[in-house]
Motif scaffolding. Structure first.
Motif, PDB file in Angstrom:
ATOM      1  N   GLN A  26      38.089   0.954 -12.450  1.00 52.28           N
ATOM      2  CA  GLN A  26      38.681   0.225 -11.029  1.00 52.28           C
ATOM      3  C   GLN A  26      39.887  -0.786 -11.591  1.00 52.28           C
ATOM      4  N   LEU A  80      39.106  -3.143   4.421  1.00 45.37           N
ATOM      5  CA  LEU A  80      37.829  -3.239   3.625  1.00 45.37           C
ATOM      6  C   LEU A  80      37.036  -4.399   4.745  1.00 45.37           C
ATOM      7  N   ASP A 352      42.561   0.935   0.671  1.00 39.50           N
ATOM      8  CA  ASP A 352      42.129   2.176   1.471  1.00 39.50           C
ATOM      9  C   ASP A 352      41.421   1.425   2.835  1.00 39.50           C
ATOM     10  N   GLU A 354      38.859   2.135   6.342  1.00 37.21           N
ATOM     11  CA  GLU A 354      37.550   2.663   6.330  1.00 37.21           C
ATOM     12  C   GLU A 354      36.500   2.455   5.289  1.00 37.21           C
ATOM     13  N   ARG A 355      36.788   1.228   4.620  1.00 38.07           N
ATOM     14  CA  ARG A 355      35.925   0.925   3.674  1.00 38.07           C
ATOM     15  C   ARG A 355      34.834  -0.157   4.061  1.00 38.07           C
ATOM     16  N   SER A 357      31.730  -2.873   2.245  1.00 36.43           N
ATOM     17  CA  SER A 357      31.069  -3.292   0.972  1.00 36.43           C
ATOM     18  C   SER A 357      30.420  -4.309   1.288  1.00 36.43           C
ATOM     19  N   PRO A 398      39.338   2.244  -4.741  1.00 41.14           N
ATOM     20  CA  PRO A 398      38.633   3.051  -4.044  1.00 41.14           C
ATOM     21  C   PRO A 398      36.879   2.879  -4.426  1.00 41.14           C
ATOM     22  N   ASP A 399      36.219   2.378  -3.437  1.00 35.06           N
ATOM     23  CA  ASP A 399      34.778   2.167  -3.749  1.00 35.06           C
ATOM     24  C   ASP A 399      34.597   1.423  -5.099  1.00 35.06           C
TER      25      ASP A 399
END
Ligand code: CA
Length: 502
Positions: A26, A80, A352, A354-355, A357, A398-399
């Motif tokens: 990442q 996010l 991004d 629509e995240r 966490s 991402p993620d």
């Protein structure tokens, strides 16, 4: 095999920095995204006051609790949404940590100064200082509450310009309101006595290195217009920066929704709940919508990192001028209800949408993260301990996973607890009642120290009611190791005490 924050080791950074998780993949992707922008980002930080973790629709509140927040919900979808974003237990410690990257045990602002008490941010190195050195234009608007003495005011700790008040909402109005303070309002002697306290009753304007100029005395009618005036000032700032070369940092602290709330006329009774706190949430939501619209209309949205948060949990001693947290207790405590706050991070085109966490993000992380994005990672101070972790790759990839292993909870000068993964190990806490976790606020209790510590699984038991320690002793050493290391850094780099208890 997935990454596991309890089992995984950290990597040291330096003697004066918190160790981190390094996620190689990442890191590369985050670096690629930063390089692809080709320009250092502007930074917009919006700090609400005493708004609960659950108040926004995107956190489960919103329309369900009589205060829809469509603008915040939309912004969260464009970026996010952090479910484990941590502040400190009250206003001043949180804001000082956000701006210095250091815990209150180090910067010394362990509780808020009130009614002109001396002491503040003076002597600390702030994100504004460092971004200004890196060529950023720095602007603070709204609530400060990091000391009223000149050397602690925004224009002396790194900001080019400040338009706002130096303390906290209730201090300007509570003694003017006959409902809360009849014994002062109806006594000329006491009113005079309050007026002679050493705090500035006006909101002010100031420019770098200067004295503050009074803008207007903050009585109740004036207070109801503050958030509108401050929003206009910030929107004008954003518009004024369009097309300019230098990137900027705008730190916008709202008045709302700290008690007592006197909503702007436009929002009075406008929420389905028709309550001043809920009406104020509508106003705060509207302000965020307008700030984002100003960025969009001036073509700056894709060049701007936006962070929207609240400085602590709801203030339950002043309910119903406080609302929703699904967690235990409230502002003033180190239970989750005191320090787990909303955290929305947006940077359309780079982060991004629509995240969501649950990775750990602590207020101290803002400083090193923003400095990395500003190409100024080498400016993180090395002459003092900095608790913040660079979360660039967590936010941008991402993620992305959090780079932070431990969340440390301090209750004034006591190390209260440690969280790793879903587990929280509690040594000291503010008393409330295990059977009525929605009840008392965090400022009302006494400090309680547990004989053998307690362990809570925050996924199974978000209200921290069932200590799991004797069933889960395998974790004991992992927590004690983290505690020993952390306390070792406090011994090695003793902090200050500017504002605490005797
Ligand atoms: Ca607060």
């Amino acid at each position: 095999m997935g990454f596991d924050p309890i089992a995984a080791p950290t990597t040291p950074v330096s003697d004066t920095r918190e160790p981190v998780f390094v996620h190689e993949g990442q890191l590369a992707e985050a670096a690629r995204r930063v390089a692809a922008r080709g320009r250092r980002p502007n930074v917009l930080v919006v700090v609400f006051d005493d708004v609960g973790w659950g108040d926004f629709g995107c956190y489960g509140g919103g329309v369900a609790f009589g205060a829809p927040t469509p603008n915040l919900d939309r912004l969260a979808r464009r970026g996010l949404l952090l479910t484990s974003c941590y502040s400190e237990p009250s206003c001043t410690p949180s804001r000082a940590t956000l701006l210095t990257g250091r815990l209150p045990i180090r910067h010394g602002l362990q509780r808020p100064p009130m009614y002109g008490e001396r002491g503040g941010l003076e002597g600390e190195v702030t994100l504004a200082h460092l971004l200004a050195e890196a060529g950023y234009v720095t602007q603070a608007v709204g609530k400060w509450h990091l000391g009223e003495n000149l050397a602690s005011q925004p224009q002396h700790v790194g900001f080019d310009d400040f338009y706002g008040f130096l303390s906290v909402s209730d201090m300007y109005t509570e003694w003017r309101d006959p409902y809360f303070f009849p014994e002062i309002v109806y006594s000329d002697a006491r009113t005079e006595w309050v007026k002679n306290m050493p705090f500035n009753r006006c909101f002010v304007h100031a420019t770098r290195g200067g004295e503050p100029e009074q803008v207007e005395e903050v009585d109740i009618p004036a207070l109801s217009l503050l958030d509108e005036k401050w929003a206009s000032y910030s929107i004008d700032f954003i518009r004024g920066r369009a097309g300019r070369d230098e990137p900027w940092f705008l730190y916008h602290g709202t008045r709302g929704a700290h008690f007592d709330n006197y909503p702007h006329e436009r929002f009075l009774g406008a929420s389905p709940a028709k309550h001043p706190y809920k009406d104020t949430l509508l106003e705060l939501d509207d302000i965020v919508g307008r700030l984002v619209a100003a960025l969009e209309e001036t073509g700056q949205l894709e060049d701007t990192l936006i962070f929207v948060t609240s400085d602590n949990g709801p203030h339950m001693e002043n309910w119903p001028d406080a609302a929703f947290t699904p967690f235990r207790c409230a502002k003033g405590s180190t239970w989750e209800g005191g320090v787990r706050v909303p955290g929305i991070v947006a940077w359309p085109g780079t982060i991004d949408g629509e995240r969501v966490s649950d990775g750990l993000f602590h207020f101290s992380d803002l400083l090193p993260t923003v400095l990395t994005l500003a190409g100024a990672a080498d400016k993180v101070p090395t002459d003092r301990f900095v608790d913040g972790v660079d979360q660039t790759s967590f936010l941008l990839a991402p993620d992305g996973l959090s780079n932070r292993k431990y969340q440390y909870y301090w209750l004034l000068a006591d190390l209260s607890a440690l969280r790793v993964g879903e587990y929280k190990f509690v040594l000291v806490s503010t008393s409330d009642d295990d059977t009525d976790v929605a009840g008392p606020g965090g400022f009302t209790g006494v400090t309680q120290r547990y004989t053998y510590a307690r362990l809570y699984n925050l996924y199974l038991d978000p209200k921290e009611q069932h200590s799991y320690l004797t069933r889960k002793l395998a974790y004991n050493e992992a927590f004690l190791h983290g505690i020993r290391h952390h306390l070792g850094t406090v011994m090695q780099f003793p902090g200050k005490k500017v504002m605490g208890l005797e």
